[in-house]
Design a protein around this motif. Sequence first.
Motif, PDB file in Angstrom:
ATOM      1  N   ALA B 393       0.840  -1.207   0.000  1.00  0.00           N
ATOM      2  CA  ALA B 393       0.000   0.000   0.000  1.00  0.00           C
ATOM      3  C   ALA B 393       0.869   1.248   0.000  1.00  0.00           C
ATOM      4  O   ALA B 393       0.535   2.252  -0.632  1.00  0.00           O
ATOM      5  N   ASP B 422       0.347   1.209   8.714  1.00  0.00           N
ATOM      6  CA  ASP B 422       1.106   1.692   7.565  1.00  0.00           C
ATOM      7  C   ASP B 422       0.700   3.115   7.216  1.00  0.00           C
ATOM      8  O   ASP B 422      -0.230   3.679   7.784  1.00  0.00           O
ATOM      9  N   GLY B 426      -4.630   3.240   2.517  1.00  0.00           N
ATOM     10  CA  GLY B 426      -5.773   2.711   3.260  1.00  0.00           C
ATOM     11  C   GLY B 426      -6.559   1.716   2.417  1.00  0.00           C
ATOM     12  O   GLY B 426      -6.359   1.617   1.198  1.00  0.00           O
ATOM     13  N   THR B 441      -8.899  -9.067  -4.246  1.00  0.00           N
ATOM     14  CA  THR B 441      -7.628  -8.361  -4.355  1.00  0.00           C
ATOM     15  C   THR B 441      -7.777  -7.156  -5.259  1.00  0.00           C
ATOM     16  O   THR B 441      -8.621  -7.143  -6.165  1.00  0.00           O
ATOM     17  N   LYS B 443      -4.805  -5.917  -6.446  1.00  0.00           N
ATOM     18  CA  LYS B 443      -3.455  -5.872  -7.021  1.00  0.00           C
ATOM     19  C   LYS B 443      -3.379  -6.755  -8.260  1.00  0.00           C
ATOM     20  O   LYS B 443      -3.983  -7.823  -8.291  1.00  0.00           O
ATOM     21  N   GLY B 446      -1.866  -9.750  -7.139  1.00  0.00           N
ATOM     22  CA  GLY B 446      -2.405 -10.245  -5.870  1.00  0.00           C
ATOM     23  C   GLY B 446      -3.176 -11.547  -6.016  1.00  0.00           C
ATOM     24  O   GLY B 446      -3.637 -11.901  -7.097  1.00  0.00           O
ATOM     25  N   MET B 447      -3.271 -12.243  -4.904  1.00  0.00           N
ATOM     26  CA  MET B 447      -4.053 -13.474  -4.903  1.00  0.00           C
ATOM     27  C   MET B 447      -5.287 -13.346  -4.024  1.00  0.00           C
ATOM     28  O   MET B 447      -6.189 -14.145  -4.086  1.00  0.00           O
ATOM     29  N   GLY B 448      -5.255 -12.360  -3.156  1.00  0.00           N
ATOM     30  CA  GLY B 448      -6.396 -12.176  -2.264  1.00  0.00           C
ATOM     31  C   GLY B 448      -6.530 -13.265  -1.230  1.00  0.00           C
ATOM     32  O   GLY B 448      -7.633 -13.635  -0.835  1.00  0.00           O
ATOM     33  N   LEU B 451      -5.094 -11.864   3.672  1.00  0.00           N
ATOM     34  CA  LEU B 451      -5.938 -11.502   4.806  1.00  0.00           C
ATOM     35  C   LEU B 451      -6.834 -12.649   5.266  1.00  0.00           C
ATOM     36  O   LEU B 451      -6.899 -12.925   6.459  1.00  0.00           O
ATOM     37  N   PRO B 452      -7.527 -13.332   4.347  1.00  0.00           N
ATOM     38  CA  PRO B 452      -8.362 -14.442   4.842  1.00  0.00           C
ATOM     39  C   PRO B 452      -7.560 -15.516   5.572  1.00  0.00           C
ATOM     40  O   PRO B 452      -8.013 -16.048   6.589  1.00  0.00           O
TER      41      PRO B 452
HETATM   42  N1  LIG Z   1      -2.548  -2.345   4.533  1.00  0.00           N
HETATM   43  C1  LIG Z   1      -3.436  -2.238   3.540  1.00  0.00           C
HETATM   44  N2  LIG Z   1      -3.784  -1.018   3.054  1.00  0.00           N
HETATM   45  C2  LIG Z   1      -4.684  -0.907   2.058  1.00  0.00           C
HETATM   46  N3  LIG Z   1      -5.315  -1.945   1.466  1.00  0.00           N
HETATM   47  C3  LIG Z   1      -5.021  -3.188   1.901  1.00  0.00           C
HETATM   48  C4  LIG Z   1      -4.081  -3.406   2.954  1.00  0.00           C
HETATM   49  N4  LIG Z   1      -4.015  -4.740   3.182  1.00  0.00           N
HETATM   50  C5  LIG Z   1      -4.853  -5.330   2.308  1.00  0.00           C
HETATM   51  N5  LIG Z   1      -5.467  -4.402   1.547  1.00  0.00           N
HETATM   52  C6  LIG Z   1      -6.491  -4.648   0.515  1.00  0.00           C
HETATM   53  O1  LIG Z   1      -7.036  -5.941   0.725  1.00  0.00           O
HETATM   54  C7  LIG Z   1      -6.831  -6.755  -0.438  1.00  0.00           C
HETATM   55  C8  LIG Z   1      -6.625  -8.194  -0.023  1.00  0.00           C
HETATM   56  O2  LIG Z   1      -5.383  -8.374   0.634  1.00  0.00           O
HETATM   57  P1  LIG Z   1      -4.764  -9.825   0.702  1.00  0.00           P
HETATM   58  O3  LIG Z   1      -5.807 -10.747   1.190  1.00  0.00           O
HETATM   59  O4  LIG Z   1      -3.515  -9.761   1.487  1.00  0.00           O
HETATM   60  O5  LIG Z   1      -4.487 -10.213  -0.777  1.00  0.00           O
HETATM   61  P2  LIG Z   1      -3.441  -9.588  -1.805  1.00  0.00           P
HETATM   62  O6  LIG Z   1      -2.389  -8.905  -0.992  1.00  0.00           O
HETATM   63  O7  LIG Z   1      -2.918 -10.780  -2.543  1.00  0.00           O
HETATM   64  O8  LIG Z   1      -4.225  -8.645  -2.658  1.00  0.00           O
HETATM   65  C9  LIG Z   1      -5.663  -6.109  -1.143  1.00  0.00           C
HETATM   66  O9  LIG Z   1      -5.665  -6.405  -2.518  1.00  0.00           O
HETATM   67  C10 LIG Z   1      -5.880  -4.628  -0.845  1.00  0.00           C
HETATM   68  O10 LIG Z   1      -6.857  -4.085  -1.714  1.00  0.00           O
END
Ligand SMILES: Nc1ncnc2c1ncn2[C@@H]1O[C@H](COP(=O)(O)OP(=O)(O)O)[C@@H](O)[C@H]1O
Lengths: 207, 487
Positions: B393, B422, B426, B441, B443, B446-448, B451-452
């Motif tokens: 981010a 961070d 956001g 995701t 990105k 990204g794989m999304g 977080l889960p």
């Molecule tokens: N610290 C962060 N700041 C802003 N957005 C975030 C942050 N962490 C996660 N996200 C959002 O949540 C989504 C899912 O994150 P995550 O599950 O880690 O998958 P990935 O990193 O592969 O996209 C990210 O693509 C982003 O949009």
Amino acid sequence: MSKNLPFVYIVDDEESVFKAVTRIIKSAGYAVETFNSANSFLSLQDIKHPSCLVLDIRMPGISGLALQETLQNKGIFIPIIFITGHGDIPMTVKAMKAGAIDFLPKPFDQKTLLDLIRVALTKDKLDQKRLNEKAKIQELISVLSPRELQVMKLVIKGMLNKQIAQELKLSIKTVKIHRGHLTQKLQVKSVAELVRLGQLANLKSSV
Amino acid sequence: MIDGWDAAFDSIEDLISIHDNNFCILKVNKAFSKSVGIPPGKLIGRKCYEVMHAANGPRLSCCHKLAIEGKESKTEENFEPLLKKFFQVSCSPIFDNNKKIIGTVHIARDITGLKRAEERLRQHSNEIEEQLKVIAENAPVFLLQLNRQGHIDYINHAFPQFESDEILGKPFVNFISPEFRPLFLNMLKEVNGEKKFIENELQFAGNHNEPPWYRIKLSPIYRKRTLDRFLVICTDISEIKGKEFEIEKQRQEIIHAHRVLALNEFASSLAHEINQPLTAILSNAQAAQRILSQTDPSLMEFKEIVADIVLATNRAAEVIHRLRKLIKKGEVEFIKLDINMLVNDTVLLLSSNALIKNKFLKTELTPGLPAIIGDRIQLQQVLLNLIMNGLDAMVDAGPEAKDLVIRTSLKDPKTVVVAVEDSGHGFPKSSLGKPFDHFFTTKTQGMGLGLPISFSIVQAHGGQLIVKNKPAGGATVYFSLPVSKDD
Ligand SMILES: Nc1ncnc2c1ncn2[C@@H]1O[C@H](COP(=O)(O)OP(=O)(O)O)[C@@H](O)[C@H]1O
Ligand SMILES: [Mg+2]
């Protein structure tokens, strides 16, 4: 350690690396001073010459690249050899464009390092010589009267006495007198010499 | 006797009679003669047992007899077959002036209605009991009653593993797998208080290689406000457990796969990390060669160089060791951990990665936090995911976003909280509700799953994970972990 030894400054945040590099450089007969951040190097009062800077391109806080820029903005001349790591290609390109001697990808061979230091020190000697000359010339030029300076700039531009007289609305005789004075003050014997001096002093040829 | 008394006696509904001490009736009231259907004149002088019970002598429990013998009032309840009625009878002795018993006053109250109602109630509760027994015996669960010592008094039907008579009278805990025995004994101790019931999942003893799983619900039964017995309800959950294990195994596989993929992402920073000590080693070794080729080599310096080479080698080995630990696909192992140490280890692993992105990892760790219980690798994975997300981010937000701060603190005496804050852009507003959705995701690469997966790891540790956007920009992800009980 003798005062006349060439100096190598090292700026690297990684102690284990700068310690080892220091050993190599010292064993090659140079004086070494190390700094663990760009800031501590910047607070150094007086840079000795001839010298060069071995600089880690990537450091927390002010990076090596940023230090190079700061030094240039401050008008401090010192040849820089960058130590670079994996994935630093874009930064390295910038550093080279900004006039770095070369870059050393980690891990590097002592011979490459010492060769580069030799090149850098030679360059520094030349740079310093040029800088000294320039300073001397600027000192000489500073004693010229404004008129004499005007005349000198037009001579460098390639104008004849007649043209200069016309341009400055003076008599040819007066122009000749100014020329006589300025060649005497600058201790030059020919127009060619005067032109070289002007170039070294970065004189703008405009009036 | 005063005549007014007779009228009074006659107006009473209870059957009143006066007997001499030879069971002869001396006097009766109206209710008496009406009940037996004989006029008072024909009753006087007759034996009471003849009239009342059509018997030749007094019954053993006759309270007239008992009152005379005991010289005090007696009561009894009995059924009179002749009258087809229940009576509550009381007899009080009559004394003469010399305190000699000369007879009794006999009062009989008709309690037939009361008795019938009582009887109906008894029958009804017997029926209910019977029904309950049928229900219990056919219930798909095992119902047991334990006495206060935890011994089995009752079981509704046999366990498949044990015969009923093999079980009755024995301590229930004997039939539980040894590793769960302390848990059950603790349940017995704890339920004997405020608690209405305690529920737990545990394995029974058995010589199968996978002994059956049961959900055990233990409730105390009180009598007169003191603990009397326990009720135990056991439900076989072996099948559910089997599925749970299967799902858990799959979950672990995904967690591991994601970890390896995440490592891929910062492989380049690891190369950097290894390059540092490698550079130190090579330069030191070459410096040593140079020194040795001098005419008067300094042994002191040589020694120092060798020591530095050893240090740098250890450091490289440490990086590789840390990496190996993360890639490892070991059993999940819950042990006592120092959360601050865990944060520091992870930050070490990632600091080069941050440096390459021109970002800074900072820590603000509260010293002396109590230990937590958890799996080191998986918790490190959570930190890794959150820090990588924060860095991503911040890279998107540009060079102004520099700092990522990791904080640890004690929320309350039982909970440790880690915050990863961070200075990026956001969470996108539209996503604030769904960052825990799989495959969500924003990105391109990204794989999304970060977080889960982090969410599920924290949850399995008994903690919570929440995300918040800061008003001034940037995001903070918090996760909590319960502290170790004996800390
Ligand atoms: N610290 C962060 N700041 C802003 N957005 C975030 C942050 N962490 C996660 N996200 C959002 O949540 C989504 C899912 O994150 P995550 O599950 O880690 O998958 P990935 O990193 O592969 O996209 C990210 O693509 C982003 O949009
Ligand atoms: Mg992620």
